[in-house]
Design a protein around this motif. Sequence first.
Motif, PDB file in Angstrom:
ATOM      1  N   MET A   1     -14.195  23.422  -5.042  1.00 15.79           N
ATOM      2  CA  MET A   1     -13.405  24.660  -5.035  1.00 15.79           C
ATOM      3  C   MET A   1     -14.140  25.776  -5.788  1.00 15.79           C
ATOM      4  N   ALA A   2     -14.792  25.412  -6.896  1.00 14.45           N
ATOM      5  CA  ALA A   2     -15.570  26.399  -7.641  1.00 14.45           C
ATOM      6  C   ALA A   2     -16.714  26.926  -6.786  1.00 14.45           C
ATOM      7  N   GLY A   3     -17.360  26.034  -6.056  1.00 16.81           N
ATOM      8  CA  GLY A   3     -18.448  26.444  -5.172  1.00 16.81           C
ATOM      9  C   GLY A   3     -17.972  27.411  -4.096  1.00 16.81           C
ATOM     10  N   MET A   4     -16.797  27.147  -3.540  1.00 15.92           N
ATOM     11  CA  MET A   4     -16.256  28.052  -2.514  1.00 15.92           C
ATOM     12  C   MET A   4     -15.926  29.424  -3.103  1.00 15.92           C
ATOM     13  N   GLY A   5     -15.415  29.430  -4.327  1.00 17.33           N
ATOM     14  CA  GLY A   5     -15.154  30.709  -4.991  1.00 17.33           C
ATOM     15  C   GLY A   5     -16.429  31.502  -5.191  1.00 17.33           C
ATOM     16  N   HIS A   6     -17.499  30.813  -5.557  1.00 17.63           N
ATOM     17  CA  HIS A   6     -18.793  31.473  -5.737  1.00 17.63           C
ATOM     18  C   HIS A   6     -19.338  32.000  -4.410  1.00 17.63           C
ATOM     19  N   ILE A   7     -19.084  31.282  -3.330  1.00 18.90           N
ATOM     20  CA  ILE A   7     -19.528  31.749  -2.011  1.00 18.90           C
ATOM     21  C   ILE A   7     -18.809  33.046  -1.641  1.00 18.90           C
ATOM     22  N   VAL A   8     -17.497  33.094  -1.854  1.00 14.82           N
ATOM     23  CA  VAL A   8     -16.733  34.317  -1.559  1.00 14.82           C
ATOM     24  C   VAL A   8     -17.227  35.460  -2.436  1.00 14.82           C
ATOM     25  N   LEU A   9     -17.483  35.178  -3.705  1.00 11.28           N
ATOM     26  CA  LEU A   9     -18.009  36.190  -4.623  1.00 11.28           C
ATOM     27  C   LEU A   9     -19.373  36.694  -4.146  1.00 11.28           C
ATOM     28  N   THR A  10     -20.207  35.806  -3.675  1.00 10.16           N
ATOM     29  CA  THR A  10     -21.521  36.187  -3.152  1.00 10.16           C
ATOM     30  C   THR A  10     -21.393  37.084  -1.930  1.00 10.16           C
ATOM     31  N   ILE A  11     -20.463  36.769  -1.052  1.00  9.24           N
ATOM     32  CA  ILE A  11     -20.218  37.628   0.120  1.00  9.24           C
ATOM     33  C   ILE A  11     -19.809  39.017  -0.343  1.00  9.24           C
ATOM     34  N   GLY A  12     -18.974  39.081  -1.387  1.00 11.31           N
ATOM     35  CA  GLY A  12     -18.591  40.375  -1.950  1.00 11.31           C
ATOM     36  C   GLY A  12     -19.790  41.152  -2.465  1.00 11.31           C
ATOM     37  N   PHE A  13     -20.683  40.472  -3.170  1.00 13.20           N
ATOM     38  CA  PHE A  13     -21.897  41.133  -3.663  1.00 13.20           C
ATOM     39  C   PHE A  13     -22.778  41.621  -2.513  1.00 13.20           C
ATOM     40  N   VAL A  14     -22.917  40.824  -1.477  1.00  9.69           N
ATOM     41  CA  VAL A  14     -23.719  41.239  -0.318  1.00  9.69           C
ATOM     42  C   VAL A  14     -23.115  42.498   0.309  1.00  9.69           C
ATOM     43  N   LEU A  15     -21.800  42.507   0.484  1.00 12.29           N
ATOM     44  CA  LEU A  15     -21.139  43.700   1.027  1.00 12.29           C
ATOM     45  C   LEU A  15     -21.376  44.921   0.135  1.00 12.29           C
TER      46      LEU A  15
END
Length: 136
Positions: free
Chosen positions: A108-122
């Motif tokens: 679950m922590a990894g998935m949160g980091h993935i969503v956060l990374t998508i936010g940074f890319v945007l």
Amino acid sequence: MKKLYVAALIYMIAGLGSGIYYRELTKAMNFHGESMLSILHTHLLILGMFFFLILIVMEKVFVLTASKRFSLFFWTYNVGVVWTITIMVIHGTRDVLGVSSGPAIAGMAGMGHIVLTIGFVLFFIILKDVLFEKAK
């Protein structure tokens, strides 16, 4: 602009509150080891408050909110931060209470980091668009 201010304010309150939670829980449980709670305060203040305070300044200079992608970035980034922080609270609290956290928490922590990374890319796509548009 107001949305950025409110986000920074909420993260500041959460960051300071998390510091109190960490201190009081570890003191009540006589816990002296390492836990995710010890870095929660810093994560909330940096990823939340300071990031949005910097965005306020950038908004004044570049008008980032004019981008059609801004709303998508804003909500994706915030979901990523809140998701990641929530898992940190759960994991850290379980550590302090002496309850083992299984692989589901790490996933679950990894998935949160993935969503956060998508936010940074945007965010960097928006920034690139604004910077190159200004240069023209």
